[in-house]
Structures are given as C-alpha cells and as structure tokens.
Design an enzyme around this catalytic site. Structure first.
Site, mmCIF file in Angstrom:
data_model
loop_
_atom_site.group_PDB
_atom_site.id
_atom_site.type_symbol
_atom_site.label_atom_id
_atom_site.label_comp_id
_atom_site.label_asym_id
_atom_site.label_seq_id
_atom_site.Cartn_x
_atom_site.Cartn_y
_atom_site.Cartn_z
ATOM 1 N N GLY A 1 16.016 -14.456 -15.695
ATOM 2 C CA GLY A 1 16.098 -15.427 -16.786
ATOM 3 C C GLY A 1 17.292 -15.091 -17.658
ATOM 4 O O GLY A 1 17.770 -13.948 -17.650
ATOM 5 N N HIS A 57 14.323 -14.912 -27.420
ATOM 6 C CA HIS A 57 15.779 -14.763 -27.565
ATOM 7 C C HIS A 57 16.349 -15.877 -28.449
ATOM 8 O O HIS A 57 17.237 -15.636 -29.273
ATOM 9 C CB HIS A 57 16.481 -14.827 -26.203
ATOM 10 C CG HIS A 57 16.560 -13.530 -25.466
ATOM 11 N ND1 HIS A 57 17.197 -12.416 -25.966
ATOM 12 C CD2 HIS A 57 16.102 -13.170 -24.233
ATOM 13 C CE1 HIS A 57 17.124 -11.432 -25.068
ATOM 14 N NE2 HIS A 57 16.462 -11.860 -24.008
ATOM 15 N N GLN A 101 22.518 -14.763 -25.061
ATOM 16 C CA GLN A 101 22.884 -13.513 -24.378
ATOM 17 C C GLN A 101 24.335 -13.514 -23.899
ATOM 18 O O GLN A 101 24.889 -12.452 -23.621
ATOM 19 C CB GLN A 101 21.935 -13.229 -23.199
ATOM 20 C CG GLN A 101 20.511 -12.923 -23.667
ATOM 21 C CD GLN A 101 19.584 -12.647 -22.520
ATOM 22 O OE1 GLN A 101 19.021 -13.559 -21.932
ATOM 23 N NE2 GLN A 101 19.414 -11.377 -22.162
ATOM 24 N N HIS A 133 9.556 -14.686 -23.262
ATOM 25 C CA HIS A 133 10.639 -13.714 -23.495
ATOM 26 C C HIS A 133 11.931 -14.468 -23.850
ATOM 27 O O HIS A 133 12.645 -14.090 -24.782
ATOM 28 C CB HIS A 133 10.796 -12.869 -22.218
ATOM 29 C CG HIS A 133 11.964 -11.936 -22.180
ATOM 30 N ND1 HIS A 133 11.833 -10.565 -22.119
ATOM 31 C CD2 HIS A 133 13.314 -12.158 -22.159
ATOM 32 C CE1 HIS A 133 13.033 -9.992 -22.082
ATOM 33 N NE2 HIS A 133 13.958 -10.945 -22.099
ATOM 34 N N GLU A 134 12.212 -15.552 -23.125
ATOM 35 C CA GLU A 134 13.448 -16.314 -23.360
ATOM 36 C C GLU A 134 13.406 -17.081 -24.680
ATOM 37 O O GLU A 134 14.404 -17.143 -25.399
ATOM 38 C CB GLU A 134 13.718 -17.278 -22.194
ATOM 39 C CG GLU A 134 13.841 -16.642 -20.809
ATOM 40 C CD GLU A 134 14.822 -15.488 -20.715
ATOM 41 O OE1 GLU A 134 15.691 -15.369 -21.595
ATOM 42 O OE2 GLU A 134 14.689 -14.702 -19.769
ATOM 43 N N CYS A 182 15.179 -6.426 -19.931
ATOM 44 C CA CYS A 182 16.039 -7.439 -20.540
ATOM 45 C C CYS A 182 17.489 -7.085 -20.221
ATOM 46 O O CYS A 182 17.886 -5.927 -20.365
ATOM 47 C CB CYS A 182 15.829 -7.472 -22.053
ATOM 48 S SG CYS A 182 16.840 -8.709 -22.885
ATOM 49 N N LEU A 183 18.263 -8.076 -19.789
ATOM 50 C CA LEU A 183 19.674 -7.834 -19.456
ATOM 51 C C LEU A 183 20.459 -7.382 -20.681
ATOM 52 O O LEU A 183 21.498 -6.745 -20.541
ATOM 53 C CB LEU A 183 20.296 -9.096 -18.851
ATOM 54 C CG LEU A 183 19.719 -9.515 -17.491
ATOM 55 C CD1 LEU A 183 20.249 -10.885 -17.087
ATOM 56 C CD2 LEU A 183 20.053 -8.479 -16.416
HETATM 57 O O1 GNR Z 1 15.662 -10.153 -15.554
HETATM 58 C C1 GNR Z 1 14.723 -10.113 -16.369
HETATM 59 N N1 GNR Z 1 13.512 -9.646 -15.968
HETATM 60 C C2 GNR Z 1 12.365 -9.730 -16.757
HETATM 61 C C3 GNR Z 1 11.258 -8.982 -16.377
HETATM 62 C C4 GNR Z 1 10.092 -9.057 -17.101
HETATM 63 C C5 GNR Z 1 10.023 -9.875 -18.197
HETATM 64 C C6 GNR Z 1 11.113 -10.611 -18.596
HETATM 65 C C7 GNR Z 1 12.276 -10.557 -17.874
HETATM 66 S S1 GNR Z 1 13.640 -11.508 -18.360
HETATM 67 C C8 GNR Z 1 14.957 -10.514 -17.769
HETATM 68 C C9 GNR Z 1 16.280 -11.209 -17.977
HETATM 69 C C10 GNR Z 1 16.515 -11.368 -19.455
HETATM 70 O O2 GNR Z 1 16.869 -10.489 -20.192
HETATM 71 N N2 GNR Z 1 16.277 -12.548 -19.969
HETATM 72 O O3 GNR Z 1 16.417 -12.769 -21.282
HETATM 73 NI NI NI Z 2 16.044 -10.827 -22.215
#
Ligand code: GNR
Ligand code: NI
Length: 174
Positions: free
Chosen positions: A46, A140, A51, A136-137, A94-95
């Site tokens: 995601g 952000h 980001q 999660h997104e 999270c990236l």
């Molecule tokens: O790549 C991602 N893996 C992930 C694993 C568990 C819960 C959420 C994520 S999102 C993350 C990519 C990211 O940072 N998206 O904002």
């Molecule tokens: Ni993230």
C-alpha cells in the site's frame, strides 16, 4: 512512468494532513500510476500520496500474493463509514518506517467509501489484510503512523533506530 522517493521518519511532511481531491482528472491518474509503480518497486502492499510528499487524499494498494497476477486498487478520498467493535491484531510495517514491525490492534472489519480510478463513487466491506491496510493508509492521510499506537518507549526506540540507519546510509552515499 516515474518512480518517486519515499519519505521516511522523522520527516515532518509525513505529519501533514492531506487534502481531499476535487476531481479525478489526468493529473490525479498520473499521480496514482506513479504511486503504484513506486509501491511495486519498494516493494510494499500500500502507499499513500503523502509518502511521496504529495498531501492529497489518495491511496494505492495491491494485496495480490502472486506478483504475476497484479490487482491494483485505487482509493481517492477514502472514508471509513463503519468499523467493527471487534479488534484484530496484525504485524504492521511501513515503507516510511523501514525495517520496523509491530503488532497493532485495529477494528477487524470496516466499510470504506471512496472514488475509484475512474472517479466513480464506491463503497466496499473490508476485512482481513484489506481492512488493516486501508486503515493504515487512511491514518497516513491524517498524518498518523503505526508507531503512534505504541508506548512512548517503543516509539522512541523505533524513531532512534530509523534515524540512525538513515544517517549511516547518507554517509555511504556521500
Ligand atoms: O507494505 C506495507 N505492508 C503492510 C503490512 C502490514 C500492515 C500495513 C502495511 S502497509 C505497508 C506499506 C505502507 O507503508 N503503506 O503506507
Ligand atoms: Ni505506511
């Protein structure tokens, strides 16, 4: 299609609140294409526009387990319209917080309203990884990161670790 640099903590841009998109025009579609490629390249499942430094309420996702079978998903102005009282725990990454993982509790299921790639309004029921990932997104888009749900101690340790790794990488590059 352009690959963008993914911002990492403690970059303050990640704390900005993103603004709604008023029309899914060509510019927004190009941004979504760039986001998707940046996400695949990372690799991640995601990515929110903030980001890559763009404060617009746009998310791309691909939860396909088989890299041969792509399943890109696009969410413009996503909003949670319902969430379950029941929570589930998922090991999140999270990236923008490289190499750090933590178990986070979130509502197990949710319904999400959004505009798709063609600008059409949609509403989906999400559960499992999709539910976790879209929450999660959307965090952000509101300047929230998964580490905000941890104790101050755990959060500070992660911020320190990522900052240190970042400085060491900078040294190698220079
Ligand atoms: O790549 C991602 N893996 C992930 C694993 C568990 C819960 C959420 C994520 S999102 C993350 C990519 C990211 O940072 N998206 O904002
Ligand atoms: Ni993230």
């Amino acid at each position: 299609m352009a690959l963008k640099k993914i911002l990492t903590i403690p970059d303050s841009i990640l704390r900005q609140k993103s603004l709604p998109v008023d029309k899914v025009n060509k510019e927004v579609k190009t941004l979504m294409d760039d986001m998707l490629n940046t996400m695949y390249e990372a690799p991640g499942i995601g990515l929110a526009a903030i980001q890559i430094g763009v404060p617009k309420r746009i998310v791309v996702m691909d939860l396909s387990k088989d890299p041969e079978k792509k399943n890109p998903m696009y969410f413009v102005n996503p909003e949670i319209t319902w969430k379950s009282d029941l929570k589930s725990t998922y090991e999140e990454g999270c990236l923008s917080i490289p190499n750090q993982f933590a178990k986070i509790d979130r509502p197990e299921k949710c319904n999400v309203k959004f505009l798709d790639y063609d600008g059409n309004s949609k509403e989906i029921k999400a559960e499992g990884l999709l539910s976790t990932c879209i929450q999660h997104e959307i965090d952000h888009l509101n300047g929230v990161l998964f580490i905000d749900y941890l104790s101050k101690l755990k959060k500070d340790i992660i911020i320190k670790k990522v900052s240190k790794d970042k400085k060491e990488t900078e040294r190698v590059v220079v």
